[in-house]
Design a protein around this motif. Structure first.
Motif, PDB file in Angstrom:
ATOM      1  N   THR A  51      -8.051  11.658 -11.370  1.00 29.97           N
ATOM      2  CA  THR A  51      -8.289  11.180 -10.010  1.00 29.97           C
ATOM      3  C   THR A  51      -8.110   9.664 -10.011  1.00 29.97           C
ATOM      4  O   THR A  51      -8.714   8.976 -10.837  1.00 29.97           O
ATOM      5  CB  THR A  51      -9.709  11.552  -9.523  1.00 29.97           C
ATOM      6  N   VAL A  52      -7.276   9.178  -9.097  1.00 22.83           N
ATOM      7  CA  VAL A  52      -7.076   7.743  -8.937  1.00 22.83           C
ATOM      8  C   VAL A  52      -7.502   7.393  -7.513  1.00 22.83           C
ATOM      9  O   VAL A  52      -7.027   7.987  -6.536  1.00 22.83           O
ATOM     10  CB  VAL A  52      -5.606   7.332  -9.153  1.00 22.83           C
ATOM     11  N   THR A  53      -8.413   6.427  -7.402  1.00 26.14           N
ATOM     12  CA  THR A  53      -8.885   5.958  -6.095  1.00 26.14           C
ATOM     13  C   THR A  53      -8.429   4.513  -5.930  1.00 26.14           C
ATOM     14  O   THR A  53      -8.718   3.669  -6.786  1.00 26.14           O
ATOM     15  CB  THR A  53     -10.428   6.036  -6.015  1.00 26.14           C
ATOM     16  N   ILE A  54      -7.712   4.247  -4.846  1.00 22.91           N
ATOM     17  CA  ILE A  54      -7.259   2.882  -4.564  1.00 22.91           C
ATOM     18  C   ILE A  54      -7.754   2.471  -3.174  1.00 22.91           C
ATOM     19  O   ILE A  54      -7.909   3.300  -2.289  1.00 22.91           O
ATOM     20  CB  ILE A  54      -5.725   2.730  -4.643  1.00 22.91           C
ATOM     21  N   THR A  55      -8.020   1.172  -3.049  1.00 29.02           N
ATOM     22  CA  THR A  55      -8.395   0.608  -1.747  1.00 29.02           C
ATOM     23  C   THR A  55      -7.625  -0.681  -1.549  1.00 29.02           C
ATOM     24  O   THR A  55      -7.497  -1.490  -2.465  1.00 29.02           O
ATOM     25  CB  THR A  55      -9.909   0.331  -1.685  1.00 29.02           C
ATOM     26  N   LYS A  56      -7.121  -0.851  -0.358  1.00 32.75           N
ATOM     27  CA  LYS A  56      -6.444  -2.092   0.049  1.00 32.75           C
ATOM     28  C   LYS A  56      -7.233  -2.626   1.241  1.00 32.75           C
ATOM     29  O   LYS A  56      -7.505  -1.906   2.194  1.00 32.75           O
ATOM     30  CB  LYS A  56      -4.995  -1.790   0.446  1.00 32.75           C
ATOM     31  N   TRP A  57      -7.630  -3.901   1.169  1.00 35.83           N
ATOM     32  CA  TRP A  57      -8.411  -4.541   2.225  1.00 35.83           C
ATOM     33  C   TRP A  57      -7.538  -5.437   3.080  1.00 35.83           C
ATOM     34  O   TRP A  57      -6.623  -6.088   2.566  1.00 35.83           O
ATOM     35  CB  TRP A  57      -9.542  -5.373   1.617  1.00 35.83           C
ATOM     36  N   VAL A  58      -7.839  -5.493   4.362  1.00 32.29           N
ATOM     37  CA  VAL A  58      -7.137  -6.415   5.266  1.00 32.29           C
ATOM     38  C   VAL A  58      -7.480  -7.830   4.856  1.00 32.29           C
ATOM     39  O   VAL A  58      -8.638  -8.161   4.597  1.00 32.29           O
ATOM     40  CB  VAL A  58      -7.558  -6.156   6.737  1.00 32.29           C
ATOM     41  N   ARG A  59      -6.475  -8.683   4.797  1.00 30.58           N
ATOM     42  CA  ARG A  59      -6.674 -10.080   4.411  1.00 30.58           C
ATOM     43  C   ARG A  59      -6.949 -10.928   5.627  1.00 30.58           C
ATOM     44  O   ARG A  59      -6.462 -10.737   6.680  1.00 30.58           O
ATOM     45  CB  ARG A  59      -5.422 -10.612   3.718  1.00 30.58           C
TER      46      ARG A  59
ATOM     47  N   ARG B 246      -8.584   3.519   2.067  1.00 34.57           N
ATOM     48  CA  ARG B 246      -8.886   4.063   0.740  1.00 34.57           C
ATOM     49  C   ARG B 246      -8.136   5.384   0.578  1.00 34.57           C
ATOM     50  O   ARG B 246      -8.131   6.217   1.487  1.00 34.57           O
ATOM     51  CB  ARG B 246     -10.388   4.292   0.580  1.00 34.57           C
ATOM     52  N   LEU B 247      -7.514   5.540  -0.580  1.00 31.25           N
ATOM     53  CA  LEU B 247      -6.744   6.741  -0.896  1.00 31.25           C
ATOM     54  C   LEU B 247      -7.250   7.305  -2.215  1.00 31.25           C
ATOM     55  O   LEU B 247      -7.454   6.548  -3.173  1.00 31.25           O
ATOM     56  CB  LEU B 247      -5.255   6.406  -1.025  1.00 31.25           C
ATOM     57  N   VAL B 248      -7.445   8.622  -2.252  1.00 34.57           N
ATOM     58  CA  VAL B 248      -7.907   9.286  -3.467  1.00 34.57           C
ATOM     59  C   VAL B 248      -6.887  10.363  -3.828  1.00 34.57           C
ATOM     60  O   VAL B 248      -6.657  11.290  -3.056  1.00 34.57           O
ATOM     61  CB  VAL B 248      -9.298   9.928  -3.278  1.00 34.57           C
TER      62      VAL B 248
ATOM     63  N   LEU C 176       0.825  -1.202   0.000  1.00 37.30           N
ATOM     64  CA  LEU C 176       0.000   0.000   0.000  1.00 37.30           C
ATOM     65  C   LEU C 176       0.865   1.260   0.000  1.00 37.30           C
ATOM     66  O   LEU C 176       0.596   2.211  -0.744  1.00 37.30           O
ATOM     67  CB  LEU C 176      -0.953   0.003   1.197  1.00 37.30           C
ATOM     68  N   ILE C 177       1.903   1.269   0.811  1.00 38.41           N
ATOM     69  CA  ILE C 177       2.790   2.442   0.879  1.00 38.41           C
ATOM     70  C   ILE C 177       3.493   2.658  -0.460  1.00 38.41           C
ATOM     71  O   ILE C 177       3.645   3.795  -0.918  1.00 38.41           O
ATOM     72  CB  ILE C 177       3.796   2.290   2.035  1.00 38.41           C
ATOM     73  N   THR C 178       3.904   1.581  -1.110  1.00 35.19           N
ATOM     74  CA  THR C 178       4.556   1.695  -2.415  1.00 35.19           C
ATOM     75  C   THR C 178       3.601   2.270  -3.451  1.00 35.19           C
ATOM     76  O   THR C 178       3.954   3.185  -4.208  1.00 35.19           O
ATOM     77  CB  THR C 178       5.093   0.319  -2.872  1.00 35.19           C
ATOM     78  N   ALA C 179       2.369   1.758  -3.489  1.00 30.78           N
ATOM     79  CA  ALA C 179       1.374   2.284  -4.431  1.00 30.78           C
ATOM     80  C   ALA C 179       1.108   3.758  -4.146  1.00 30.78           C
ATOM     81  O   ALA C 179       1.060   4.588  -5.074  1.00 30.78           O
ATOM     82  CB  ALA C 179       0.078   1.478  -4.336  1.00 30.78           C
ATOM     83  N   ALA C 180       0.954   4.106  -2.874  1.00 33.37           N
ATOM     84  CA  ALA C 180       0.695   5.500  -2.500  1.00 33.37           C
ATOM     85  C   ALA C 180       1.853   6.403  -2.901  1.00 33.37           C
ATOM     86  O   ALA C 180       1.643   7.520  -3.395  1.00 33.37           O
ATOM     87  CB  ALA C 180       0.428   5.595  -1.001  1.00 33.37           C
ATOM     88  N   SER C 181       3.055   5.928  -2.709  1.00 34.44           N
ATOM     89  CA  SER C 181       4.234   6.713  -3.054  1.00 34.44           C
ATOM     90  C   SER C 181       4.275   6.999  -4.555  1.00 34.44           C
ATOM     91  O   SER C 181       4.537   8.129  -4.984  1.00 34.44           O
ATOM     92  CB  SER C 181       5.495   5.971  -2.608  1.00 34.44           C
ATOM     93  N   GLU C 182       4.007   5.982  -5.358  1.00 36.16           N
ATOM     94  CA  GLU C 182       4.002   6.149  -6.818  1.00 36.16           C
ATOM     95  C   GLU C 182       2.917   7.129  -7.257  1.00 36.16           C
ATOM     96  O   GLU C 182       3.147   7.999  -8.096  1.00 36.16           O
ATOM     97  CB  GLU C 182       3.776   4.797  -7.510  1.00 36.16           C
TER      98      GLU C 182
ATOM     99  N   ARG D 239      -1.520  -3.127  -9.565  1.00 38.57           N
ATOM    100  CA  ARG D 239      -1.230  -4.510  -9.156  1.00 38.57           C
ATOM    101  C   ARG D 239      -1.080  -4.660  -7.645  1.00 38.57           C
ATOM    102  O   ARG D 239      -1.270  -5.746  -7.110  1.00 38.57           O
ATOM    103  CB  ARG D 239       0.039  -5.010  -9.838  1.00 38.57           C
ATOM    104  N   LEU D 240      -0.709  -3.581  -6.951  1.00 33.09           N
ATOM    105  CA  LEU D 240      -0.405  -3.660  -5.520  1.00 33.09           C
ATOM    106  C   LEU D 240      -1.626  -3.507  -4.617  1.00 33.09           C
ATOM    107  O   LEU D 240      -1.530  -3.733  -3.414  1.00 33.09           O
ATOM    108  CB  LEU D 240       0.630  -2.587  -5.147  1.00 33.09           C
ATOM    109  N   VAL D 241      -2.766  -3.107  -5.173  1.00 31.50           N
ATOM    110  CA  VAL D 241      -3.957  -2.854  -4.363  1.00 31.50           C
ATOM    111  C   VAL D 241      -5.108  -3.747  -4.810  1.00 31.50           C
ATOM    112  O   VAL D 241      -5.015  -4.434  -5.822  1.00 31.50           O
ATOM    113  CB  VAL D 241      -4.357  -1.359  -4.423  1.00 31.50           C
TER     114      VAL D 241
END
Length: 136
Positions: free
Chosen positions: A128-136, A76-78, A43-49, A112-114
């Protein structure tokens, strides 16, 4: 997630410091959500990019929030930029394609990371890019 719900947090990304702040906030939220170290890193890598893309394309914002949906919890990050928009979304999501001097892995790599990835863009109106990462 414990305690009172956390509202959305808005960060300005108009300089390198904003990219650093975005990473730090995402790390904090991922830890609060109890992601594994591997999932935090993704998630941090995707957010950084995406924060870097936001900065490069005219600056903008990142809105971050903890979410709960259908018994799942996540982050969720927008990211919204003021850039020229993306004329060819399929091309922009191709590994190796770059609109500038980057390596061409920002959008495709982040996707690919989210778990959820939504790209909303219009030529001349920013992206605008919205990404969400869910707890597994």
């Amino acid at each position: 997630m414990s305690g009172a719900p956390r509202g959305p947090e808005l960060l300005e990304i108009t300089a390198n410091a904003g990219v650093v702040q975005a990473r730090q906030l995402v790390r904090t939220l991922a830890q609060e959500c109890r992601f594994s170290l591997v999932e935090q890193t993704k998630l941090i890598t995707a957010a950084s990019e995406l924060a870097r893309n936001t900065l490069v394309h005219g600056g903008g914002t990142m809105t971050a929030l903890l979410v709960e949906e259908r018994g799942r919890r996540g982050v969720r990050l927008v990211f919204t930029d003021q850039g020229p928009g993306i004329a060819d979304v399929d091309l922009a999501l191709t590994d190796g394609w770059t609109s500038g001097s980057g390596m061409g892995l920002g959008l495709s790599g982040s996707k690919r990371l989210v778990d959820d990835f939504v790209l909303d863009t219009a030529t001349g109106q920013g992206t605008t890019v919205t990404i969400t990462k869910w707890v597994r």
